[in-house]
Design a protein around this motif. Structure first.
Motif, PDB file in Angstrom:
ATOM      1  N   SER A 117       6.876  12.707  12.248  1.00 22.22           N
ATOM      2  CA  SER A 117       7.808  11.948  11.423  1.00 22.22           C
ATOM      3  C   SER A 117       8.013  10.598  12.100  1.00 22.22           C
ATOM      4  CB  SER A 117       9.134  12.714  11.284  1.00 22.22           C
ATOM      5  OG  SER A 117      10.025  12.018  10.443  1.00 22.22           O
ATOM      6  N   HIS A 157       8.640  21.823  18.067  1.00 20.20           N
ATOM      7  CA  HIS A 157       8.404  22.902  17.104  1.00 20.20           C
ATOM      8  C   HIS A 157       8.400  22.362  15.689  1.00 20.20           C
ATOM      9  CE1 HIS A 157       9.109  26.104  20.073  1.00 20.20           C
ATOM     10  NE2 HIS A 157      10.157  25.407  20.476  1.00 20.20           N
ATOM     11  N   ASP A 158       7.680  23.065  14.828  1.00 19.05           N
ATOM     12  CA  ASP A 158       7.899  22.951  13.391  1.00 19.05           C
ATOM     13  C   ASP A 158       7.465  24.261  12.762  1.00 19.05           C
ATOM     14  OD1 ASP A 158       8.592  20.823  11.148  1.00 19.05           O
ATOM     15  OD2 ASP A 158       6.989  22.121  10.397  1.00 19.05           O
ATOM     16  N   TYR A 159       8.240  24.731  11.814  1.00 21.56           N
ATOM     17  CA  TYR A 159       8.008  26.049  11.230  1.00 21.56           C
ATOM     18  C   TYR A 159       7.490  25.963   9.801  1.00 21.56           C
ATOM     19  CZ  TYR A 159      10.900  27.003  15.258  1.00 21.56           C
ATOM     20  OH  TYR A 159      11.391  27.048  16.554  1.00 21.56           O
ATOM     21  N   ASN A 160       7.167  24.731   9.368  1.00 22.30           N
ATOM     22  CA  ASN A 160       6.717  24.527   7.988  1.00 22.30           C
ATOM     23  C   ASN A 160       5.448  23.690   7.891  1.00 22.30           C
ATOM     24  OD1 ASN A 160       9.074  25.710   6.311  1.00 22.30           O
ATOM     25  ND2 ASN A 160      10.104  24.391   7.800  1.00 22.30           N
ATOM     26  N   GLY A 161       4.712  23.571   8.988  1.00 21.15           N
ATOM     27  CA  GLY A 161       3.446  22.866   8.951  1.00 21.15           C
ATOM     28  C   GLY A 161       3.533  21.359   9.056  1.00 21.15           C
ATOM     29  N   ARG A 162       4.723  20.820   9.308  1.00 20.73           N
ATOM     30  CA  ARG A 162       4.856  19.370   9.433  1.00 20.73           C
ATOM     31  C   ARG A 162       4.494  18.958  10.859  1.00 20.73           C
ATOM     32  NH1 ARG A 162      10.752  20.155   6.865  1.00 20.73           N
ATOM     33  NH2 ARG A 162      10.725  21.475   8.719  1.00 20.73           N
ATOM     34  N   THR A 163       3.839  17.823  11.003  1.00 24.38           N
ATOM     35  CA  THR A 163       3.288  17.460  12.305  1.00 24.38           C
ATOM     36  C   THR A 163       3.948  16.242  12.940  1.00 24.38           C
ATOM     37  OG1 THR A 163       1.565  16.153  11.203  1.00 24.38           O
ATOM     38  CG2 THR A 163       1.034  18.442  11.766  1.00 24.38           C
ATOM     39  N   ARG A 171      13.135  16.735   9.999  1.00 25.79           N
ATOM     40  CA  ARG A 171      14.160  17.077   8.991  1.00 25.79           C
ATOM     41  C   ARG A 171      15.117  18.158   9.477  1.00 25.79           C
ATOM     42  NH1 ARG A 171      11.415  13.220   7.833  1.00 25.79           N
ATOM     43  NH2 ARG A 171      10.752  12.638   5.702  1.00 25.79           N
ATOM     44  N   SER A 176       5.275  28.761  17.145  1.00 23.63           N
ATOM     45  CA  SER A 176       5.347  27.496  16.392  1.00 23.63           C
ATOM     46  C   SER A 176       5.641  26.308  17.310  1.00 23.63           C
ATOM     47  CB  SER A 176       6.403  27.584  15.281  1.00 23.63           C
ATOM     48  OG  SER A 176       6.059  28.576  14.343  1.00 23.63           O
TER      49      SER A 176
END
Length: 347
Positions: A181, A173-179, A137, A12
């Protein structure tokens, strides 16, 4: 500026490509060892020269491709000076400016996840690459590699949150598909450090997490302290049966010059339609077998396994799908003819 955000699904991890449109010189932030071939293919397809690879910290979940990319391209390696990693050409200190022509970054020390974490801010403060210090987040853990929840709170609130609210945040990294912010969003909505949280709120939250030990830390950390150089110092082996070029789309290809010299060493499979073969026949000296692509799965048993297989079609697109079908059926030495018969017609 040319900008691409790339993703490694296993760890990720985001890798970032930044390049100057004029000079075509590029840098990569947080490249992943297992994705080096992908990154090199993208550089080649965009006509870019890799000048610099930069890590935000010594990763615990994957091995950096910094050393491997240096061997392949001659680029330089940069990371935080405090890490004292081997094979580094540009040890970065807090406040140091670096980059390539037309793309300049400023190194900002953001310890807390680890002691050697750096964030990199674009010169106009429109983008910041935060590594694991600030995630979308969330934030990096602080319970290993000299991590400190107190230091991380200071790094985020005093250094990163001092950037303009509109500054785009690109994490490692992101583990929820967010690209992506923004600093303003994270100030307001970050689940750990946003919305007016104070140091007690943050530290207690981080101490209560009790995360499992990173699975690859024992392998990744020693390698990353060598900038990704394997313990034996040897490059991974490339396919030996042909001069394989893997595209950014992941297709193994060979060019016609190689094929012409090695026709006796491979099986050439034409996957065009019957009517195409009739209207535009190819020399029997070139093609060994004809199976239309839509019939290949049902007739894959007709493809010999005693030699590597080169697939071809009119333009090299259907032959790329034929490669996938053959790989699914257990063929390991297989490649598509780059640009297909269009390449042959130019000779």
């Amino acid at each position: 500026m040319i900008f691409r955000q790339l993703f490694d699904v296993v760890s990720s991890t985001y890798t970032y490509l930044l390049a100057d449109e004029g000079s075509k010189r590029a840098l990569l932030i947080d490249p992943v060892f297992s994705q080096a071939r992908r990154d090199l293919a993208l550089l080649e397809e965009l006509g870019l020269t890799l000048a610099l690879v930069v890590d935000t910290h010594a990763h615990a979940d994957h091995i950096t491709a910094a050393w491997l990319l240096k061997q392949k391209t001659g680029c330089q390696i940069a990371s935080a000076k405090v890490l004292q990693a081997e094979n580094v050409d540009l040890p970065l200190e807090d406040g140091q400016e670096f980059g390539v022509d037309g793309v300049r970054l400023k190194a900002v020390a953001t310890p807390g996840h680890t002691d050697g974490c750096m964030s990199y801010v674009l010169s106009d403060q429109s983008m910041v690459f935060t590594g694991d210090a600030l995630l979308i987040r969330g934030c990096g853990r602080s319970d290993f590699q000299q991590g400190s929840a107190h230091k991380l709170f200071e790094s985020i609130t005093k250094r990163l949150f001092a950037l303009p609210d509109a500054c785009l945040v690109y994490p490692a990294h992101d583990y929820n598909g967010r690209t992506v912010s923004t600093i303003g969003e994270e100030k307001a909505f970050n689940a750990r450090v946003g919305g007016g949280a104070n140091v007690t709120d943050f530290v207690e939250y981080m101490h209560a997490m009790k995360l499992p030990h990173p699975k690859k830390i024992d392998e990744a950390l020693p390698a990353n302290m060598r900038s990704g150089c394997p313990e034996d110092g040897r490059l991974p082996e490339d396919p030996s049966w042909a001069d394989i070029h893997v595209t950014f789309g992941g297709v193994p290809e060979i060019d016609y010059n190689w094929l012409e010299r090695h026709l006796d060493k491979v099986t050439v499979l034409d996957v065009r339609l019957d009517e195409e073969v009739k209207d535009a026949p190819v020399s029997e000296a070139l093609v060994d077998l004809h199976i239309p692509l839509d019939q290949l799965r049902a007739r894959v048993g007709e493809v010999p396994k005693d030699k590597p297989v080169v697939t071809l079609c009119r333009a090299g697109r259907r032959s790329a799908m034929a490669v996938n079908i053959l790989k699914e059926s257990g063929f390991e030495q297989v490649a598509s003819l780059s640009r297909g018969l269009l390449a042959i017609s130019r000779h």
